[in-house]
Write an enzyme that holds these catalytic residues in place. Structure first.
Site, PDB file in Angstrom:
ATOM      1  N   GLY A 279     -16.277   0.619 -15.556  1.00  0.00           N
ATOM      2  CA  GLY A 279     -14.903   0.148 -15.332  1.00  0.00           C
ATOM      3  C   GLY A 279     -14.739  -0.834 -14.188  1.00  0.00           C
ATOM      4  N   THR A 280     -15.691  -1.756 -14.059  1.00  0.00           N
ATOM      5  CA  THR A 280     -15.531  -2.787 -13.022  1.00  0.00           C
ATOM      6  C   THR A 280     -15.854  -4.155 -13.620  1.00  0.00           C
ATOM      7  OG1 THR A 280     -16.299  -3.591 -10.859  1.00  0.00           O
ATOM      8  CG2 THR A 280     -17.835  -2.204 -12.092  1.00  0.00           C
ATOM      9  N   SER A 281     -15.071  -5.159 -13.208  1.00  0.00           N
ATOM     10  CA  SER A 281     -15.199  -6.487 -13.830  1.00  0.00           C
ATOM     11  C   SER A 281     -16.393  -7.265 -13.306  1.00  0.00           C
ATOM     12  CB  SER A 281     -13.921  -7.296 -13.585  1.00  0.00           C
ATOM     13  OG  SER A 281     -13.752  -7.511 -12.191  1.00  0.00           O
TER      14      SER A 281
ATOM     15  N   ASN B 271     -17.921  -0.306 -20.001  1.00  0.00           N
ATOM     16  CA  ASN B 271     -16.703  -1.032 -19.623  1.00  0.00           C
ATOM     17  C   ASN B 271     -15.913  -1.392 -20.880  1.00  0.00           C
ATOM     18  OD1 ASN B 271     -15.449  -2.054 -17.163  1.00  0.00           O
ATOM     19  ND2 ASN B 271     -15.608  -4.072 -18.088  1.00  0.00           N
TER      20      ASN B 271
ATOM     21  N   CYS C  63      -7.850   0.941  18.694  1.00  0.00           N
ATOM     22  CA  CYS C  63      -8.887   1.873  19.174  1.00  0.00           C
ATOM     23  C   CYS C  63      -9.814   2.335  18.056  1.00  0.00           C
ATOM     24  CB  CYS C  63      -8.251   3.080  19.865  1.00  0.00           C
ATOM     25  SG  CYS C  63      -7.439   4.230  18.739  1.00  0.00           S
TER      26      CYS C  63
ATOM     27  N   CYS D 185      -4.377   6.430  20.669  1.00  0.00           N
ATOM     28  CA  CYS D 185      -4.221   5.582  21.857  1.00  0.00           C
ATOM     29  C   CYS D 185      -2.758   5.299  22.186  1.00  0.00           C
ATOM     30  CB  CYS D 185      -4.999   4.269  21.702  1.00  0.00           C
ATOM     31  SG  CYS D 185      -4.271   3.106  20.521  1.00  0.00           S
TER      32      CYS D 185
ATOM     33  N   HIS E 278     -14.724   0.701  -0.609  1.00  0.00           N
ATOM     34  CA  HIS E 278     -13.575  -0.141  -0.233  1.00  0.00           C
ATOM     35  C   HIS E 278     -12.468   0.662   0.459  1.00  0.00           C
ATOM     36  CE1 HIS E 278     -14.775  -3.432  -3.388  1.00  0.00           C
ATOM     37  NE2 HIS E 278     -15.511  -3.460  -2.309  1.00  0.00           N
TER      38      HIS E 278
ATOM     39  N   TYR F 117       0.822  -1.220   0.000  1.00  0.00           N
ATOM     40  CA  TYR F 117       0.000   0.000   0.000  1.00  0.00           C
ATOM     41  C   TYR F 117       0.855   1.269   0.000  1.00  0.00           C
ATOM     42  CZ  TYR F 117      -4.179  -2.780   0.205  1.00  0.00           C
ATOM     43  OH  TYR F 117      -5.192  -3.660  -0.131  1.00  0.00           O
TER      44      TYR F 117
ATOM     45  N   CYS G  70      -0.127   4.908  17.176  1.00  0.00           N
ATOM     46  CA  CYS G  70      -1.449   5.519  16.982  1.00  0.00           C
ATOM     47  C   CYS G  70      -1.483   6.891  17.652  1.00  0.00           C
ATOM     48  CB  CYS G  70      -2.538   4.619  17.562  1.00  0.00           C
ATOM     49  SG  CYS G  70      -4.154   5.413  17.555  1.00  0.00           S
TER      50      CYS G  70
HETATM   51  C1  BJW Z   1     -11.719  -0.411 -18.379  1.00  0.00           C
HETATM   52  C2  BJW Z   1     -10.620   0.286 -18.837  1.00  0.00           C
HETATM   53  C3  BJW Z   1     -10.858   1.526 -19.437  1.00  0.00           C
HETATM   54  C4  BJW Z   1      -9.899  -1.555 -17.987  1.00  0.00           C
HETATM   55  N1  BJW Z   1     -12.103   1.982 -19.528  1.00  0.00           N
HETATM   56  N2  BJW Z   1     -12.955   0.051 -18.507  1.00  0.00           N
HETATM   57  C5  BJW Z   1     -18.424 -16.432  -2.958  1.00  0.00           C
HETATM   58  C6  BJW Z   1     -19.506 -15.925  -3.674  1.00  0.00           C
HETATM   59  C7  BJW Z   1     -19.893 -14.598  -3.546  1.00  0.00           C
HETATM   60  C8  BJW Z   1     -19.191 -13.729  -2.712  1.00  0.00           C
HETATM   61  C9  BJW Z   1     -18.119 -14.224  -2.024  1.00  0.00           C
HETATM   62  C10 BJW Z   1     -17.740 -15.566  -2.142  1.00  0.00           C
HETATM   63  N3  BJW Z   1     -16.655 -15.762  -1.347  1.00  0.00           N
HETATM   64  C11 BJW Z   1     -16.347 -14.592  -0.744  1.00  0.00           C
HETATM   65  C12 BJW Z   1     -17.238 -13.644  -1.156  1.00  0.00           C
HETATM   66  C13 BJW Z   1     -17.258 -12.211  -0.758  1.00  0.00           C
HETATM   67  C14 BJW Z   1     -16.060 -11.455  -1.315  1.00  0.00           C
HETATM   68  C15 BJW Z   1     -16.023 -11.625  -2.839  1.00  0.00           C
HETATM   69  O1  BJW Z   1     -16.699 -10.937  -3.571  1.00  0.00           O
HETATM   70  N4  BJW Z   1     -15.214 -12.531  -3.337  1.00  0.00           N
HETATM   71  C16 BJW Z   1     -15.166 -12.793  -4.777  1.00  0.00           C
HETATM   72  C17 BJW Z   1     -13.731 -12.847  -5.243  1.00  0.00           C
HETATM   73  C18 BJW Z   1     -15.979 -14.008  -5.076  1.00  0.00           C
HETATM   74  N5  BJW Z   1     -16.281 -10.060  -0.985  1.00  0.00           N
HETATM   75  C19 BJW Z   1     -15.898  -9.555   0.179  1.00  0.00           C
HETATM   76  O2  BJW Z   1     -15.285 -10.216   0.996  1.00  0.00           O
HETATM   77  C20 BJW Z   1     -16.315  -8.139   0.456  1.00  0.00           C
HETATM   78  N6  BJW Z   1     -16.986  -8.083   1.709  1.00  0.00           N
HETATM   79  C21 BJW Z   1     -18.150  -8.723   1.913  1.00  0.00           C
HETATM   80  O3  BJW Z   1     -18.703  -9.390   1.041  1.00  0.00           O
HETATM   81  O4  BJW Z   1     -18.679  -8.522   3.166  1.00  0.00           O
HETATM   82  C22 BJW Z   1     -19.890  -9.213   3.496  1.00  0.00           C
HETATM   83  C23 BJW Z   1     -21.123  -8.521   3.002  1.00  0.00           C
HETATM   84  C24 BJW Z   1     -22.278  -9.246   2.822  1.00  0.00           C
HETATM   85  C25 BJW Z   1     -23.434  -8.620   2.372  1.00  0.00           C
HETATM   86  C26 BJW Z   1     -23.449  -7.270   2.141  1.00  0.00           C
HETATM   87  C27 BJW Z   1     -22.314  -6.553   2.353  1.00  0.00           C
HETATM   88  C28 BJW Z   1     -21.152  -7.177   2.760  1.00  0.00           C
HETATM   89  C29 BJW Z   1     -15.105  -7.218   0.520  1.00  0.00           C
HETATM   90  C30 BJW Z   1     -14.472  -7.064  -0.807  1.00  0.00           C
HETATM   91  C31 BJW Z   1     -13.194  -6.246  -0.672  1.00  0.00           C
HETATM   92  C32 BJW Z   1     -12.488  -6.029  -2.002  1.00  0.00           C
HETATM   93  N7  BJW Z   1     -11.205  -5.460  -1.784  1.00  0.00           N
HETATM   94  C33 BJW Z   1     -10.356  -5.137  -2.915  1.00  0.00           C
HETATM   95  C34 BJW Z   1      -8.941  -4.751  -2.414  1.00  0.00           C
HETATM   96  C35 BJW Z   1      -8.919  -3.641  -1.385  1.00  0.00           C
HETATM   97  C36 BJW Z   1      -8.730  -2.287  -1.972  1.00  0.00           C
HETATM   98  C37 BJW Z   1      -7.437  -2.140  -2.772  1.00  0.00           C
HETATM   99  O5  BJW Z   1      -6.391  -2.705  -2.416  1.00  0.00           O
HETATM  100  O6  BJW Z   1      -7.459  -1.386  -3.767  1.00  0.00           O
HETATM  101  O7  BJW Z   1     -10.960  -4.080  -3.677  1.00  0.00           O
HETATM  102  S1  BJW Z   1     -10.213  -6.473  -4.095  1.00  0.00           S
HETATM  103  C38 BJW Z   1     -10.176  -5.453  -5.514  1.00  0.00           C
HETATM  104  O8  BJW Z   1     -11.315  -5.809  -6.340  1.00  0.00           O
HETATM  105  C39 BJW Z   1     -10.415  -4.014  -5.020  1.00  0.00           C
HETATM  106  C40 BJW Z   1     -11.429  -3.531  -6.014  1.00  0.00           C
HETATM  107  O9  BJW Z   1     -12.164  -2.445  -5.494  1.00  0.00           O
HETATM  108  C41 BJW Z   1     -12.273  -4.756  -6.291  1.00  0.00           C
HETATM  109  C42 BJW Z   1     -13.040  -4.691  -7.580  1.00  0.00           C
HETATM  110  O10 BJW Z   1     -12.193  -4.635  -8.687  1.00  0.00           O
HETATM  111  P1  BJW Z   1     -12.613  -3.805  -9.985  1.00  0.00           P
HETATM  112  O11 BJW Z   1     -12.695  -2.385  -9.661  1.00  0.00           O
HETATM  113  O12 BJW Z   1     -13.807  -4.427 -10.589  1.00  0.00           O
HETATM  114  O13 BJW Z   1     -11.310  -4.013 -10.911  1.00  0.00           O
HETATM  115  P2  BJW Z   1     -10.989  -5.183 -11.943  1.00  0.00           P
HETATM  116  O14 BJW Z   1      -9.549  -5.127 -12.230  1.00  0.00           O
HETATM  117  O15 BJW Z   1     -11.550  -6.474 -11.500  1.00  0.00           O
HETATM  118  O16 BJW Z   1     -11.820  -4.763 -13.256  1.00  0.00           O
HETATM  119  C43 BJW Z   1     -11.486  -3.622 -14.003  1.00  0.00           C
HETATM  120  C44 BJW Z   1     -12.424  -3.551 -15.208  1.00  0.00           C
HETATM  121  O17 BJW Z   1     -12.147  -2.347 -15.898  1.00  0.00           O
HETATM  122  C45 BJW Z   1     -12.222  -4.699 -16.211  1.00  0.00           C
HETATM  123  O18 BJW Z   1     -13.475  -5.296 -16.529  1.00  0.00           O
HETATM  124  C46 BJW Z   1     -11.610  -4.024 -17.444  1.00  0.00           C
HETATM  125  O19 BJW Z   1     -12.065  -4.575 -18.663  1.00  0.00           O
HETATM  126  C47 BJW Z   1     -12.112  -2.613 -17.295  1.00  0.00           C
HETATM  127  N8  BJW Z   1     -11.231  -1.597 -17.897  1.00  0.00           N
HETATM  128  N9  BJW Z   1      -9.463  -0.471 -18.622  1.00  0.00           N
HETATM  129  C48 BJW Z   1     -13.115   1.197 -19.088  1.00  0.00           C
HETATM  130  N10 BJW Z   1      -9.805   2.282 -19.935  1.00  0.00           N
END
Ligand code: BJW
Length: 243
Positions: free
Chosen positions: A190-192, A216, A133, A153, A122, A67, A150
């Protein structure tokens, strides 16, 4: 999507409610990596190591390095909001109805572009909090380490990035679901569509009777759930769509 569909103003009343979800793809053309593209972050590091509470417990120094590098990357003068970020900020300024921008991104490019009604579901790269804390420090600019104390605390070793890892609860979910349940248009940019709960927002919006549109580079995992899915770079699609 036909040309007639290409502009928000053709499809909404001026006071309609809009929810916009953005992901890493919107910041790609600003020079920030996505996660799941071929050259993306998860091709270089194991998400279990850097984006889970278990990974942090195993090796906090590794997670801090990951990070810290990204926080420094965000301060690179070449990394600036692009035309898509700016178009969304401009839409917010002129839209008379409710507009909520929800980003999965931890960068600050939406706010630098001028967006104000914004949820970082996120977390934020420029914030940290203490695991002991729970106090939060905004605008954290220097590298974080296991030695940091911190400011609230005074305990050592508990400071962590204010980001949501797998297995943790994303921020402000109640507010997001309320907005989704009342929106007339849901736009995903822009999300997968691989990560929940964000990947299920389209279903929530559809159930509320909203028009759903995906902008996307390529069809996302949930493309078939949207009424319309348009493919291309965000810097071209977003300014055209919100005009
Ligand atoms: C372009 C472009 C251009 C490129 N123009 N487009 C089994 C089934 C279902 C769910 C789960 C499961 N097992 C576990 C889970 C839950 C889990 C989950 O979803 N897992 C999956 C992998 C299956 N989720 C969690 O644990 C979340 N919490 C949770 O569910 O809590 C319980 C809850 C229950 C009910 C309600 C609420 C909550 C937490 C998820 C935390 C994600 N954290 C991360 C990292 C931390 C932040 C960081 O370091 O930056 O967040 S992971 C990473 O993925 C990051 C992102 O925000 C996230 C999404 O990624 P994103 O943005 O979609 O990026 P990409 O790379 O995937 O896609 C980019 C897209 O852009 C592509 O499609 C390209 O084509 C496109 N693109 N250039 C337009 N120029």
């Amino acid at each position: 999507m036909t040309n007639a569909m290409m502009s928000i103003t053709n499809h909404l009343k001026p006071t309609d409610s809009i929810v916009i979800l953005t992901g890493a793809g919107i910041s790609k053309e600003s020079g920030l990596d996505t996660f799941r593209c071929a050259d993306g972050i998860w091709a270089k590091v194991d998400l279990e190591d850097v984006a889970t509470p278990e990974g942090f417990a195993r090796d906090p120094a590794l997670v801090h390095r990951f990070y810290n590098d990204r926080r420094r990357g965000l301060r690179d003068p070449a990394v600036q909001p692009n035309a898509a970020h700016r178009a969304l900020a401009e839409l917010e300024r002129r839209w008379k109805g409710d507009l909520l921008l929800v980003t999965q991104n931890i960068d600050d490019l939406h706010e630098r572009a001028g967006s104000q009604t914004l949820i970082h579901m996120h977390g934020e790269l420029n914030a940290v909090f203490c695991r002991h804390c729970r106090s939060k420090v905004e605008n954290w600019t220097h590298d974080l380490s296991v030695e940091d104390i911190c400011p609230s605390c005074a305990r050592k070793g508990g400071m962590r990035p204010d980001v949501v890892w797998f297995g943790e609860m994303p921020y402000q979910m109640e507010r997001i679901y309320r907005a989704l349940g009342a929106c007339d248009l849901f736009v995903s940019i822009g999300t997968s569509g691989n990560v929940y709960p964000a990947a299920s927002f389209v279903a929530e919006a559809r159930n509320a009777g909203a028009l759903t549109v995906e902008l996307n580079l390529e069809p996302s995992a949930g493309a078939s759930l949207f009424a319309d899915s348009v493919n291309g770079p965000a810097t071209e699609l977003v300014p055209a769509f919100v005009s």
